[in-house]
Design a protein around this motif. Structure first.
Motif, mmCIF file in Angstrom:
data_model
loop_
_atom_site.group_PDB
_atom_site.id
_atom_site.type_symbol
_atom_site.label_atom_id
_atom_site.label_comp_id
_atom_site.label_asym_id
_atom_site.label_seq_id
_atom_site.Cartn_x
_atom_site.Cartn_y
_atom_site.Cartn_z
ATOM 1 N N GLY A 1 0.684 -1.161 0.125
ATOM 2 C CA GLY A 1 -0.065 0.143 -0.037
ATOM 3 C C GLY A 1 0.908 1.389 0.096
ATOM 4 N N MET A 2 2.060 1.116 -0.221
ATOM 5 C CA MET A 2 2.975 2.360 -0.095
ATOM 6 C C MET A 2 2.617 3.192 -1.346
ATOM 7 S SD MET A 2 6.449 0.868 1.418
ATOM 8 C CE MET A 2 7.079 2.325 1.591
ATOM 9 N N SER A 3 3.058 4.330 -1.480
ATOM 10 C CA SER A 3 2.756 5.162 -2.656
ATOM 11 C C SER A 3 4.072 5.954 -3.275
ATOM 12 C CB SER A 3 1.883 6.390 -2.401
ATOM 13 O OG SER A 3 2.315 7.226 -1.287
ATOM 14 N N GLY A 4 5.130 5.485 -2.551
ATOM 15 C CA GLY A 4 6.479 6.235 -3.215
ATOM 16 C C GLY A 4 7.482 5.657 -2.525
ATOM 17 N N ILE A 5 8.696 5.821 -3.202
ATOM 18 C CA ILE A 5 9.957 5.580 -2.470
ATOM 19 C C ILE A 5 10.809 6.770 -2.541
ATOM 20 C CG2 ILE A 5 12.207 4.398 -3.063
ATOM 21 C CD1 ILE A 5 11.017 2.188 -4.274
ATOM 22 N N ILE A 6 11.467 7.060 -1.362
ATOM 23 C CA ILE A 6 12.069 8.167 -1.032
ATOM 24 C C ILE A 6 13.780 7.680 -0.802
ATOM 25 C CG2 ILE A 6 12.679 10.355 0.253
ATOM 26 C CD1 ILE A 6 9.774 10.148 0.944
ATOM 27 N N TYR A 7 14.558 8.317 -1.462
ATOM 28 C CA TYR A 7 16.004 7.847 -1.264
ATOM 29 C C TYR A 7 16.470 9.250 -0.664
ATOM 30 C CZ TYR A 7 15.500 4.315 -4.632
ATOM 31 O OH TYR A 7 15.140 3.256 -5.416
ATOM 32 N N VAL A 8 17.124 9.006 0.703
ATOM 33 C CA VAL A 8 17.882 10.023 1.191
ATOM 34 C C VAL A 8 19.202 9.730 1.358
ATOM 35 C CG1 VAL A 8 17.680 11.164 3.645
ATOM 36 C CG2 VAL A 8 15.546 10.173 2.738
ATOM 37 N N ARG A 9 19.845 10.825 0.854
ATOM 38 C CA ARG A 9 21.308 10.657 0.666
ATOM 39 C C ARG A 9 21.941 11.472 1.802
ATOM 40 N NH1 ARG A 9 19.540 10.572 -4.553
ATOM 41 N NH2 ARG A 9 19.976 8.727 -5.796
ATOM 42 N N ASP A 10 23.301 11.188 2.058
ATOM 43 C CA ASP A 10 24.197 11.809 3.021
ATOM 44 C C ASP A 10 23.692 12.108 4.412
ATOM 45 O OD1 ASP A 10 25.809 12.369 0.728
ATOM 46 O OD2 ASP A 10 24.835 14.254 0.282
ATOM 47 N N VAL A 11 23.201 10.903 4.800
ATOM 48 C CA VAL A 11 22.671 10.721 6.250
ATOM 49 C C VAL A 11 23.861 10.344 7.138
ATOM 50 C CG1 VAL A 11 21.124 9.495 7.830
ATOM 51 C CG2 VAL A 11 20.541 9.945 5.337
ATOM 52 N N GLU A 12 24.089 11.094 8.051
ATOM 53 C CA GLU A 12 25.472 10.673 8.729
ATOM 54 C C GLU A 12 25.166 9.344 9.573
ATOM 55 O OE1 GLU A 12 28.028 12.808 9.570
ATOM 56 O OE2 GLU A 12 27.165 14.233 8.274
ATOM 57 N N ASP A 13 26.125 8.617 9.618
ATOM 58 C CA ASP A 13 26.070 7.394 10.367
ATOM 59 C C ASP A 13 25.507 7.157 11.737
ATOM 60 O OD1 ASP A 13 27.549 6.451 8.046
ATOM 61 O OD2 ASP A 13 29.441 6.474 8.774
ATOM 62 N N ASP A 14 25.889 8.325 12.627
ATOM 63 C CA ASP A 14 25.300 8.220 13.708
ATOM 64 C C ASP A 14 23.785 8.377 13.692
ATOM 65 O OD1 ASP A 14 25.701 11.110 13.047
ATOM 66 O OD2 ASP A 14 25.509 11.512 15.120
ATOM 67 N N VAL A 15 23.169 9.140 12.903
ATOM 68 C CA VAL A 15 21.862 9.344 12.442
ATOM 69 C C VAL A 15 21.366 7.932 12.245
ATOM 70 C CG1 VAL A 15 19.894 10.348 11.381
ATOM 71 C CG2 VAL A 15 21.888 11.798 12.184
ATOM 72 N N ILE A 16 21.875 7.478 11.411
ATOM 73 C CA ILE A 16 21.334 6.023 10.921
ATOM 74 C C ILE A 16 21.446 5.131 12.071
ATOM 75 C CG2 ILE A 16 21.680 4.032 9.255
ATOM 76 C CD1 ILE A 16 22.903 6.100 7.238
ATOM 77 N N GLU A 17 22.382 5.048 12.945
ATOM 78 C CA GLU A 17 22.332 4.141 13.920
ATOM 79 C C GLU A 17 21.288 4.492 15.015
ATOM 80 O OE1 GLU A 17 24.017 1.280 14.430
ATOM 81 O OE2 GLU A 17 24.547 1.554 12.270
ATOM 82 N N THR A 18 20.928 5.856 15.097
ATOM 83 C CA THR A 18 19.721 6.189 16.093
ATOM 84 C C THR A 18 18.757 5.785 15.449
ATOM 85 O OG1 THR A 18 21.118 8.280 16.839
ATOM 86 C CG2 THR A 18 18.928 8.262 17.310
ATOM 87 N N LEU A 19 18.420 6.061 14.467
ATOM 88 C CA LEU A 19 17.169 5.583 13.552
ATOM 89 C C LEU A 19 17.021 4.023 13.750
ATOM 90 C CD1 LEU A 19 17.118 7.842 10.593
ATOM 91 C CD2 LEU A 19 15.598 7.828 12.433
ATOM 92 N N LYS A 20 18.016 3.420 13.556
ATOM 93 C CA LYS A 20 17.989 1.852 13.504
ATOM 94 C C LYS A 20 17.636 1.526 14.844
ATOM 95 C CE LYS A 20 21.126 0.489 9.898
ATOM 96 N NZ LYS A 20 22.353 -0.049 9.748
ATOM 97 N N GLN A 21 18.288 1.974 16.141
ATOM 98 C CA GLN A 21 17.979 1.715 17.522
ATOM 99 C C GLN A 21 16.390 2.096 17.896
ATOM 100 O OE1 GLN A 21 20.722 4.019 19.467
ATOM 101 N NE2 GLN A 21 22.509 2.638 19.380
ATOM 102 N N ARG A 22 16.017 3.028 17.354
ATOM 103 C CA ARG A 22 14.481 3.634 17.730
ATOM 104 C C ARG A 22 13.520 2.711 16.788
ATOM 105 N NH1 ARG A 22 15.110 10.135 17.405
ATOM 106 N NH2 ARG A 22 16.631 10.123 19.359
ATOM 107 N N ALA A 23 13.982 2.291 15.537
ATOM 108 C CA ALA A 23 13.051 1.275 15.018
ATOM 109 C C ALA A 23 13.088 0.044 15.708
ATOM 110 C CB ALA A 23 13.742 1.085 13.515
#
Length: 114
Positions: free
Chosen positions: A24-46
């Motif tokens: 049911g998704m309506s789109g794909i978003i590619y987010v570039r240049d995301v800092e590694d620490d932000v990705i890790e934080t998002l992974k932890q929260r997920a």
């Protein structure tokens, strides 16, 4: 820095119809240049939310997108105040609101020190 793939390229693309039919998704978003620490934080929260990174990021983006901007809030407040004035209802002035807020803060501050 790794890109994060969240979800379609466009409604008329083959990728869109594939993803839309899957979940049911309506789109794909590619987010570039995301800092590694932000990705890790998002992974932890997920993980804490027991969600995939993609689902968690999509949820957070949805919350941000649905939240009104400050300009929206100000515009709505002005429209509301104008409508109240037109109907004859009393609407406090900005100075009256500021004075009431300050008085409430002063009362709270004095109450805390007693």
């Amino acid at each position: 820095m790794d890109p994060i793939v969240l979800a379609t390229v466009g409604a008329d693309t083959e990728a869109h119809s594939h993803f839309a039919s899957m979940d049911g998704m309506s789109g794909i978003i590619y987010v570039r240049d995301v800092e590694d620490d932000v990705i890790e934080t998002l992974k932890q929260r997920a993980a804490e939310a027991r969600m995939s990174l993609s689902a968690y990021a999509a949820q957070q983006l949805t919350l941000v997108a649905r939240r009104p901007t400050n300009a929206d809030v100000v515009r709505r407040a002005r429209q509301y105040a104008a409508a109240r004035r037109q109907s004859g209802a009393l609407t406090p002035t900005t100075d009256e609101v500021v004075e009431a807020v300050r008085a409430e803060r002063d009362r709270d501050t004095l109450g805390d020190s007693e």
